[in-house]
Design an enzyme around this catalytic site. Structure first.
Site, PDB file in Angstrom:
ATOM      1  CB  CYS A  14      44.016  22.898  44.332  1.00 52.30           C
ATOM      2  SG  CYS A  14      42.211  23.421  43.779  1.00 52.30           S
ATOM      3  CE  LYS A  17      44.127  27.250  46.619  1.00 53.02           C
ATOM      4  NZ  LYS A  17      43.506  27.128  47.829  1.00 53.02           N
ATOM      5  CG  ASP A  46      36.368  31.991  56.670  1.00 54.48           C
ATOM      6  OD1 ASP A  46      36.237  30.858  56.421  1.00 54.48           O
ATOM      7  OD2 ASP A  46      36.786  32.453  57.723  1.00 54.48           O
ATOM      8  N   GLY A 135      30.857  35.938  31.603  1.00 57.47           N
ATOM      9  CA  GLY A 135      32.272  35.331  32.124  1.00 57.47           C
ATOM     10  C   GLY A 135      33.332  36.389  30.956  1.00 57.47           C
TER      11      GLY A 135
HETATM   12 CO    CO Z   1      38.995  28.917  46.908  1.00 60.01          CO
HETATM   13 CO    CO Z   2      35.229  41.048  30.306  1.00 59.66          CO
END
Ligand code: CO
Ligand code: CO
Ligand code: CO
Length: 346
Positions: A14, A17, A46, A135
């Protein structure tokens, strides 16, 4: 050949970011869709969006993906998946299905690494009771992985950033320091023991912590990730139109996090996070500089931060510790709106 994913990135997890200030500026330019069935949108910053299907059911939608945060591909998959479903837990929802999001340099890395990352993701998702049903992968270096997750929630039981009330106690379920310990590892400063502790914590699902929140009918919560404890606390206090006071001495730390910061191991992203929060934050005059910087340490797959009625705090801490969150701690409290939105005390 043993692959070390960490050699491919400058900041993984993270920490990767984009700076919160920049993000806010961009988001301001985008129109918010208006639809009475949108129960939570980015307005309150949120963890996930919530969309009402009918009076009994709403969907919690979220995605998170990032570059490697550890050396081992399988563990990277586990951590990325635990981190992705965490945003559903932070809203009080039950994650149900997910899609893999993968960027993988197929010409640079053996396909075995690709398999191991996905395998880690699948195993963690099944542990969370989540089915991965599809995915998408594109060719890209360094690899990045995460999930887009859909969860269920009752429309009246949503836990948001906006649910903090004056008088509430602030409870944190996992110790902080993953950013510092991972940066320290690059410099050969982090012990094997601390690295293992950090990795185990990142792999720990926030599921049973969220169950404790639900048991006590908690209304305000978030999970601690890239903006650090103070960054996420600030977003929550802002959305709730209250002030948070955090006692930094009460914040549990992983292993030798404090010593590493004291020795100068402060990841660059901590300063970006500090920069974002500074105008709205009051720092106690005697606040220890190391603790101040730890407040802004970017966490990967961090714990839950939630607000609980003060009279329940001891019972909640007891429950959390029983559920495997043995470092859970009351780290501060909520007040009526004050001169600043966040106070970091010593
Ligand atoms: Co998140
Ligand atoms: Co695709
Ligand atoms: Co989150």
């Amino acid at each position: 050949m043993k692959i070390d994913l960490l050699t491919m990135v400058e900041s993984g997890g993270c920490s990767a970011k984009i700076p919160p200030k920049q993000l806010e500026e961009v988001l301001k330019l985008l129109p918010l869709s208006s639809d009475p069935d949108i129960l939570v949108n980015i307005d309150t910053h949120d963890d996930a969006g919530v969309y009402r299907v009918n009076d009994e059911l709403a969907l919690v939608l979220t995605t998170d993906f990032f570059p490697p945060v550890c050396s081992d591909p399988y563990e990277f998959g586990q951590i990325a998946a635990a981190n992705s479903v965490s945003d559903v837990y932070a809203m009080g929802g039950t994650p149900v299905v997910a899609l893999n999001i993968m960027m993988f340099p197929s010409a640079k890395l053996p396909v075995e690494v690709y398999t191991q990352i996905l395998k880690g993701g699948y195993d963690m998702a099944s542990q969370a009771g989540v089915r991965i049903i599809g995915g998408h992968t594109i060719d890209d270096y360094p690899p990045k992985y995460g999930l887009a997750v859909v969860g269920y929630i009752h429309p009246h039981k949503i836990i948001t950033n906006a649910g903090a009330q004056p008088g509430d106690a602030l409870i944190l379920t996992k110790p902080v320091g993953t950013g510092v310990l991972l940066a320290g590892q690059r410099m050969g400063m982090t012990s094997e023991e601390d690295l293992k502790a950090a990795t185990d914590l990142m792999k720990q699902l926030n599921r049973s912590g969220a169950d404790v929140m639900k048991k006590y009918d908690i209304r305000g919560a978030t999970d601690i990730t890239g903006f650090g404890l103070a960054g996420h606390a600030l977003k929550m206090a802002k959305a709730s139109k209250v002030t948070f006071r955090i006692n930094m001495k009460k914040v549990p730390l992983i292993g030798h996090t404090y010593d590493l910061v004291d020795a100068g191991c402060i990841p660059g992203v901590s300063f970006t996070n500090l920069d974002f929060a500074e105008p709205d934050t009051h720092f106690a005059e005697d606040l220890d500089y190391n603790l101040k910087m730890i407040a802004f340490d970017a966490q990967t797959s961090g714990g839950l931060l939630f607000c609980a009625p003060d009279r329940l705090k001891n019972m909640i801490i007891k429950d959390l510790r029983k559920e495997g969150f043995q470092y859970s701690e009351v780290i501060g409290y909520v007040t009526e709106p004050d001169r600043k939105i966040l106070y970091l005390d010593n």
